[in-house]
Design a protein around this motif. Structure first.
Motif, PDB file in Angstrom:
ATOM      1  N   ARG A  66       0.840  -1.157   0.015  1.00  0.00           N
ATOM      2  CA  ARG A  66      -0.203   0.053  -0.038  1.00  0.00           C
ATOM      3  C   ARG A  66       0.762   1.114   0.152  1.00  0.00           C
ATOM      4  N   TYR A 100       6.435  -1.059  19.962  1.00  0.00           N
ATOM      5  CA  TYR A 100       5.062  -0.329  19.758  1.00  0.00           C
ATOM      6  C   TYR A 100       5.419   1.082  19.682  1.00  0.00           C
ATOM      7  N   ARG A 157       6.642   2.101  16.396  1.00  0.00           N
ATOM      8  CA  ARG A 157       5.660   2.200  15.307  1.00  0.00           C
ATOM      9  C   ARG A 157       4.857   3.800  15.490  1.00  0.00           C
ATOM     10  N   GLU A 159      -0.879   3.841  11.784  1.00  0.00           N
ATOM     11  CA  GLU A 159      -0.375   2.946  12.522  1.00  0.00           C
ATOM     12  C   GLU A 159      -0.248   1.807  12.062  1.00  0.00           C
ATOM     13  N   ARG A 160      -1.445   1.303  11.495  1.00  0.00           N
ATOM     14  CA  ARG A 160      -1.478  -0.083  10.621  1.00  0.00           C
ATOM     15  C   ARG A 160      -0.618  -0.205   9.768  1.00  0.00           C
ATOM     16  N   ASP A 161      -0.255   0.673   8.992  1.00  0.00           N
ATOM     17  CA  ASP A 161       0.630   0.655   7.740  1.00  0.00           C
ATOM     18  C   ASP A 161       2.191   0.509   8.180  1.00  0.00           C
ATOM     19  N   HIS A 195       4.703  -1.691  10.172  1.00  0.00           N
ATOM     20  CA  HIS A 195       4.723  -2.886  10.788  1.00  0.00           C
ATOM     21  C   HIS A 195       6.267  -3.037  11.368  1.00  0.00           C
ATOM     22  N   THR A 228       4.694  -5.982  15.908  1.00  0.00           N
ATOM     23  CA  THR A 228       3.622  -5.282  16.104  1.00  0.00           C
ATOM     24  C   THR A 228       2.179  -5.867  15.554  1.00  0.00           C
ATOM     25  N   ASP A 229       2.425  -6.633  14.462  1.00  0.00           N
ATOM     26  CA  ASP A 229       1.281  -7.236  13.831  1.00  0.00           C
ATOM     27  C   ASP A 229       0.840  -8.439  14.738  1.00  0.00           C
TER      28      ASP A 229
END
Lengths: 753, 753
Positions: free
Chosen positions: A218, A232, A235, A246-248, A250, A509-510
């Protein structure tokens, strides 16, 4: 649990072998398809305007992919060292990155970095605390870049009263305290104190900062491979600095070659931005000099302190003025310094002023018990002098005045149950203390105390039993100082298996699970509960399976030796792996043997220490030889005594290095000793035997009674060293580190009196 | 759930983007420090003795690290293709690896492979089924190497009666059935049947087998990066073949470029052994030709079949003799073939003999619905002929005789609730069937039915909510055919979030959670329950947190749009990420929002299909043009209709390819067409519109009523094609694939009658 098999017994770390044979996954070993190597170009000036950068010569080096400048990177407004990816117009410290070279090989990147033509207009710099306070030049004329949070909260620091002000190099000016200090000092029968200074020191991890980043599918998606104490945090830092979701971001935490508070993502956002810009993976491994120039060491700290006591020796006043040389960005040491300065001894009148100063110097960061070794050097030196005036035994006086549960910290909040007095009692019983009066001439034993409140956080953990009986603990924490080796013992104890049967699975983190940073002394006490919870659920599952298997009542079963067995019937036993296989394969279930545990402490478990240091001072040269170090630390309960002792030994060594050898030399505003040759870390030949006395006063909150361990060992050693020198040579050292010449001069000055 | 928001609605796959932009992690993109590239040397002879191998020339190629022979590798006794790492003295099939070259680059390895001097003594080979049955030469004169289990059990096959015998090329000779077939046939009013043959076919995944392996820190420890349908199977295979502990074999499943039953670790043990031997990482990516020569395709199968019916058309006898050309190792197709041959129609007298033959040919493996398309080609062709004799409508006859719940499979066990009749009804209603009599000359529509019992297994899954609201599903399954895209919908539905807010975390054998293979049609129905369990637990946690946050009763709350909200009070809403952050950060907990779910179905959820194929046969050339394919399949409940339709379309294409185009040519004992030029996979220009009709008769066991989906679509298409040719051209094709010439000759023979 009355009879523990594994917990509380010494056991070596679980990742020793992979480190010895070179299989531990460090960032510098990572390779990604199309990897570019990065080399930063650092400013040689502490304060300068960039008039222009000519990339021509650098880009002409074969293999160079690009020369990135600040304007090339899409970043959010900077507010911290990690978010200041590359200087744009202005340089605010020597060592600040102004460009990043990307090339096919490290050598090509280094060649290009050397050829980059940066045109600087050198500006007046704020080079020291006096200049900062004078304010003739401001580091941030438009006001200090601020962010929410930062690192201070991770370490249990607390806020004091803050006064809003005009742009200034005094970033924060707070006063903490209670009672009427001026009146108490005016009425004191005895006073002691002085001005104390500790130089800035560097965390000195063996592995420099190292990051690799790979763009994702992405837009704005990136995977960061990093040496960090808290994935974390990295991140959040990367997402915040680059404006990503944040979800992008890793984060994959790899083996950490030492952190000590410094590994929270200083270069990560820059490397991630470079990878996203290049659309290729990028790796940056700092050289030692780059690391010492551009990362975030501990600040130099000045403490002017006065103690007052009444005629019977009771402490009546603590008055301190603390100046912290933070460098070019904000950092909050004040709260934790006040917490400890005003929280070691019972005293009704306390005033602690802390000023966080901005300078044109590399911004500071956390280093094991940030600010406290420096502050307690002042306090414990002054206490030593005070007891001499009083004619009191320094240990007995401390025992009488030391805080215990309910007494206030420097910030006013009460301490929970703590073991400071227990530590003093353990030190008192030690032969070194008992024999301190029988030493040869020019030798002496010094005492100081210290401690740390410690943070704590909720955490999760997953425990699984595989079909071959392997127990896997899946954790989101990073293993520094053997943390995971203790988690293995908790699972082994709970499930009745040998610790060798337990393996750690490192989460990202994932994958999670969530865990706090391996910093602020919190990770063991925060994570243990989650591991215990998960293991206990798995234990229940195994007992249920065994009960069904044997058609027996659960109460008649036990887990031991990797088996479930019916008590008293030795031949009715089944390996737990077989139970797991049955559960995992049977139609109708129950399915895999696995559980996710959660835990969240309600309060912390502070750790205290009493440190004895034995020295010899050469009467002719002033050279100090370390003879012995004995640190009595209340660890509550040592999950793995071998590792706890290792922590105490390591912290003791750092405390003694900070006292005797280490110091960042910022003469002229630029770090003059950015390498291990000129910056004198202690080596094994400098260190005396480092003894760790484990005091075990169970914490009411910590799992199994355990307390925080990581930070206390560094807090009192430098002060104990100074008090030992006072005892051996009769002189009061007020500046750390101190040279033989300094001791010699003090002795000369004294004999000249 | 009456009103579903996401489940049951078509949604594109979640990993489309990463595949399109080239970021999906395939093995061929993996690089490891010190990576060596491997190239196998394959035997050109089907049966030979190795007199000697001279490595000199190969080792002289620059960059060659080593030339590994069988004797160099420390392996356990071989029992299967994956465990036969390298031939030692004897070669038993053309394509068998006899050496593995390791070199710095792929080109160097290929150069050395070409130069390896192997001295073969060519032996007589068992080249076809006749030779195998004649037994003049034995593939295994000392008896067949046997292992426990193998792949057959993964696909729902069952055991029949087996007679122990002397060494023979007939590995297994079983007979399944019920009643008195001979008497029934003797008394039958009508009989139909014949001898049918289907050539061996290859799975034809786009990504060849690819494995990388890296030695670990412990002796015998290895990490395997592989393209696989089942990481736990690969772990067992590698550990078993190399005699390693399972816990020392770490399998990391990467993106799979197609499997279809073939990706269960054929080369993995060899590559792992090579890495352990070399003490360096090794990667092997087969070329297309190597892949077709050395991997495990579907067998050629001969079926001689006779059906009997009484005067009113009732089926009274099914008598089948099935010969399966398994190649050089054992494989069990017999049970599943009998299950389906004797389990599609109600019939009191059934006899199915299955013989598994050994040949000097590449050993066979699983290919989507192993054995069943081949067996049903025979059965459904004969049924078509029988209904013609009866003058019965082929669909109505099938409706009358099709099995339903409680009727026996070929192995005697009863079917659970199934939807075969529903599929026939759906096909009957379709315009293609309704209009089949109004087609132009030389066109025809054929019908056949098929199905698959399907496996099922317990599974685990972890669901977490991150602080930014991202929901992460941690699974141990491998994503083929969009499996994980459906799991995302289950979590989204349960938690009231958009599916885009849900991310999959791919587990490894270390991290788990445990999941079954993505094969045997079982993964979706087996995994869904675990995902639902984990999501539901997380839902409960979120509702508890929201109840506390709003001081509301849980029953008044709902989760929707990524928020928890109080019903009827729109401004009382909080994003679930904020709830997770509160839970994760608050002293005292409850801690991270996370749960591990487990599930284990009690029984399977078989899927059936009715397939219509419309063809035109050129009267002059015999060329068959595919006009249309309509497959009505009972999927129980389509979690994601788009993906279910895709599965049916893909299976239909494979069925038609198997019928019309594909065939492994083993003339002379050596595969003559090991490439995509000479082996004719269907392309998009060969395929007609492929229509999928979703019949949704909910399974009593499958989650949300879902049934298995993967295997049924390939089972009936080739038979339907043959029946369409019968309808269009009046000729009965008995061998697949068939050429225009074959059809033309059949027509000539018929008109010559």
């Amino acid at each position: 649990m009355s009879a523990r098999t594994h917990l509380g017994r010494p056991r070596k770390i679980i990742d020793g072998l992979e480190k010895l044979v070179g299989r531990a996954p460090y960032v510098a070993d990572q390779w990604l398809p199309g990897l570019l190597h990065a080399r930063p170009v650092l400013s040689p000036y502490p304060h300068a305007r960039i008039r222009g950068i000519d990339r021509t010569a650098a880009l002409a080096v074969p293999g160079v992919h690009s020369v990135l400048l600040g304007a090339d990177l899409n970043v959010k407004p900077m507010h911290s060292r990690p978010s200041l990816l590359l200087a744009e117009d202005l340089v605010v410290f020597a060592g600040q990155p102004v460009a990043l070279i990307l090339a096919d090989t490290e050598a090509q990147a280094a060649d290009a970095a050397a050829l980059l033509d940066v045109d600087y207009e050198v500006l007046d710099a704020v080079e020291d605390a006096e200049a900062a306070l004078a304010g003739g030049t401001l580091v941030w004329p438009q006001g200090v870049p601020k962010a929410d949070g930062g690192m201070a909260g991770l370490h249990g620091g607390e806020a004091g009263a803050q006064v809003a002000r005009e742009p200034s190099n005094v970033d924060e000016d707070r006063t903490f305290g209670r009672g009427d200090v001026d009146a108490a000092l005016a009425g004191a029968a005895f006073t002691a104190g002085g001005s104390f200074r500790v130089a800035g020191v560097h965390q000195g991890y063996l592995e420099p900062h190292a990051v690799a980043a790979q763009p994702g599918a992405r837009p704005g998606e990136v995977t960061v491979y990093t040496s960090t104490q808290g994935q974390y945090v990295v991140r959040s830092e990367v997402a915040g600095a680059l404006g990503l979701r944040e979800r992008d971001v890793h984060v994959v935490p790899l083996t950490v070659g030492g952190g000590f508070g410094a590994k929270y993502g200083i270069m990560d956002a820059l490397v991630a931005a470079a990878a996203l810009h290049a659309r290729q993976p990028v790796r940056l491994v700092l050289t030692r000099s780059e690391d010492m120039l551009t990362t975030m060491p501990a600040p130099a700290i000045d403490v002017t302190l006065r103690l007052g006591a009444d005629a019977d020796g009771t402490l009546t006043a603590v008055d301190a003025d603390v100046r912290i040389e933070n460098g070019a960005f904000r950092f909050g040491h004040g709260g934790i310094i006040a917490t400890m300065l005003g929280g070691l001894y019972r005293c009704e009148n306390v005033r602690i002023r802390t000023r966080e100063l901005l300078l044109n110097r590399a911004p500071v960061g956390a280093y094991r018990a940030p600010g406290v070794p420096q502050a307690l050097f002042a306090l414990e030196s002054a206490v030593d002098d005070l007891t001499r005036q009083l004619g009191a035994d320094p240990l007995e006086w401390r025992l009488r005045h030391a805080v215990q549960a309910g007494d206030p910290m420097g910030t006013g909040r009460p301490w929970p149950d703590i073991g400071l007095r227990d530590c003093l009692e353990a030190a008192r019983a030690h032969p070194l203390w008992q024999g301190r009066r029988d030493l040869p001439a020019h030798e002496g034993v010094g005492l100081a105390v210290g401690g740390w409140p410690g943070a704590f956080s909720p955490a999760g953990a997953v425990c699984r039993v595989d079909t071959d009986g392997t127990v896997r603990l899946h954790v989101g924490s990073v293993d520094i100082s053997g943390v995971h080796s203790s988690m293995v013992l908790i699972a082994a104890e709970t499930l009745g298996v040998d610790p060798d049967q337990v393996e750690i699975v490192q989460g990202t983190t994932d994958s999670g699970p969530y865990a706090p940073n391996s910093g602020g002394s919190q990770v063991t006490i925060s994570l243990s509960g989650a591991v215990l919870d998960a293991s206990t659920q798995v234990r229940d599952q195994l007992l249920d399976l065994a009960a069904r298997h044997f058609e027996a009542h659960r109460d008649d079963l036990e887990l031991t030796g990797g088996q479930a067995l019916v008590r008293g019937i030795p031949d009715r036993a089944i390996p737990i792996g077989k139970l797991a296989a049955q559960a995992q394969r049977a139609p109708g279930g129950p399915g895999p043997v696995v559980a996710e545990g959660r835990a969240a402490l309600k309060a912390g478990a502070p750790g205290f220490i009493a440190h004895l240091v034995h020295v010899r001072v050469d009467p002719d040269t002033g050279a100090v030889t370390l003879r012995r170090s004995v640190a009595a630390q209340d660890v509550g309960f040592a999950l793995n005594p071998l590792l706890v002792e290792g922590q105490i030994q390591g912290g003791s060594a750092q405390a003694l290095g900070l006292g005797l050898l280490e110091g960042l030399d910022y003469a002229g505003g630029t770090l003059a000793n950015p390498n291990f040759l000129e910056y004198a870390f202690p080596t094994s030949t400098d260190m005396p035997p480092l003894e760790a006395l484990l005091v075990q006063r169970p914490s009411e909150h910590g799992p199994f009674g355990a307390r925080i361990v990581g930070e206390p060992p560094i807090t009192a050693g430098a002060a104990a060293l100074a008090n030992a020198v006072r005892e051996a040579a009769g002189v009061r050292v007020t500046e750390l580190p101190f040279t033989p010449e300094a001791v010699w001069r003090l002795r000369q000055a004294q004999s000249g009196d």
